[in-house]
Design an enzyme around this catalytic site. Sequence first.
Site, PDB file in Angstrom:
ATOM      1  N   GLY A  44       0.188   8.836   1.060  1.00 13.62           N
ATOM      2  CA  GLY A  44       1.276  10.030   1.571  1.00 13.62           C
ATOM      3  C   GLY A  44       2.372  10.573   0.458  1.00 13.62           C
ATOM      4  N   LYS A  53      -4.919   2.922   9.949  1.00  8.02           N
ATOM      5  CA  LYS A  53      -3.785   2.106   9.608  1.00  8.02           C
ATOM      6  C   LYS A  53      -3.651   0.997  10.375  1.00  8.02           C
ATOM      7  CE  LYS A  53      -0.099   4.241   8.000  1.00  8.02           C
ATOM      8  NZ  LYS A  53      -0.587   4.112   6.419  1.00  8.02           N
ATOM      9  N   LYS A  70       0.824  -1.301  -0.125  1.00  2.64           N
ATOM     10  CA  LYS A  70       0.074   0.133  -0.073  1.00  2.64           C
ATOM     11  C   LYS A  70       0.915   1.379   0.031  1.00  2.64           C
ATOM     12  CE  LYS A  70      -2.483   3.398   1.843  1.00  2.64           C
ATOM     13  NZ  LYS A  70      -2.226   4.662   2.730  1.00  2.64           N
ATOM     14  N   ASP A 129      -5.927   2.404   3.359  1.00  2.00           N
ATOM     15  CA  ASP A 129      -5.551   1.138   4.496  1.00  2.00           C
ATOM     16  C   ASP A 129      -6.566   0.061   4.240  1.00  2.00           C
ATOM     17  OD1 ASP A 129      -2.874   2.342   5.121  1.00  2.00           O
ATOM     18  OD2 ASP A 129      -3.945   3.567   6.427  1.00  2.00           O
ATOM     19  N   GLY A 183      -4.730  11.286  -1.056  1.00  2.30           N
ATOM     20  CA  GLY A 183      -5.130  12.199  -0.145  1.00  2.30           C
ATOM     21  C   GLY A 183      -4.563  13.501  -0.189  1.00  2.30           C
TER      22      GLY A 183
END
Length: 273
Positions: A11, A220, A8, A163, A46
């Site tokens: 960020g 997460k 994954k 997540d 995001g």
Amino acid sequence: MNGPVVIKLGGAAIDEAASLEHLWRDIASLAADPNGRGVVVVHGGGSAVDRLFDRLGLEVQRRDGLRITPDDQVGLVVAAIAGEVNARLCARLRAVGAEAMGLTLSSAGFACEPKSRTELGCVGVVRGRVGDRVESLLEQGVVPVIACVGDDGRAGLLNVNGDDAAGGVAFFCAAHRLILLSDVDGVRGPDGSILREIKDELEVLQLIDSGTVHSGMIPKLKAAAALSVDAHIPVVIAPWKRPGVVLEVAQGRPAGTLIGRSEAELFWSEETS
């Protein structure tokens, strides 16, 4: 588990993609390994959504680390994550020699449903799977790059926390490993040191209740603990900045924080003994 390694990304790893050639090469190496299980990349976006909202003058709202996504904003979220972010990640992988195909959760064959429309709006979770598209791509040596957006089967678009999406993909693919790449070296305990492992959901709740972990680390850890308990799939939170960390974790070498003590001895020894 005999399934693929699921990685994954989110960020700053996405924002700094241009400087992370070591990461893309590691993923390409895993995909090309004839003795491997293949690799699936699941990503969020995001920061890209936040930048889009800022340009449009829209307010960003979150609750417990999850983005609130109203009906009139979900299309923008999908456009940012499944559009530009997905295309750029696929391009990075192709640039180092990997074959990559961009998908959403739905086009990859994962069924989603709303998580809680009254509180979070068009936010969903992965609840099932149809078909074997992921396996077909892996058999061809292709890296499925799956954006964390989907639909509810009734033409309603859904934003899925990255997540949670990675956990759902790992669960329904019976993943060999789930690696949650993070901006930090691992989960820090009350004294500030990196925790080598977090044994269960109770310890996760204690870390949350004490304020030791907060913000985006909350979903997460919850996703990681649920997957470890429900599917006995080893989950590791590891730093994307560290060259070779993906290969280390995929090969069973210690790195970052392992979630699920019941899996620890097996995880750290099964490929290194």
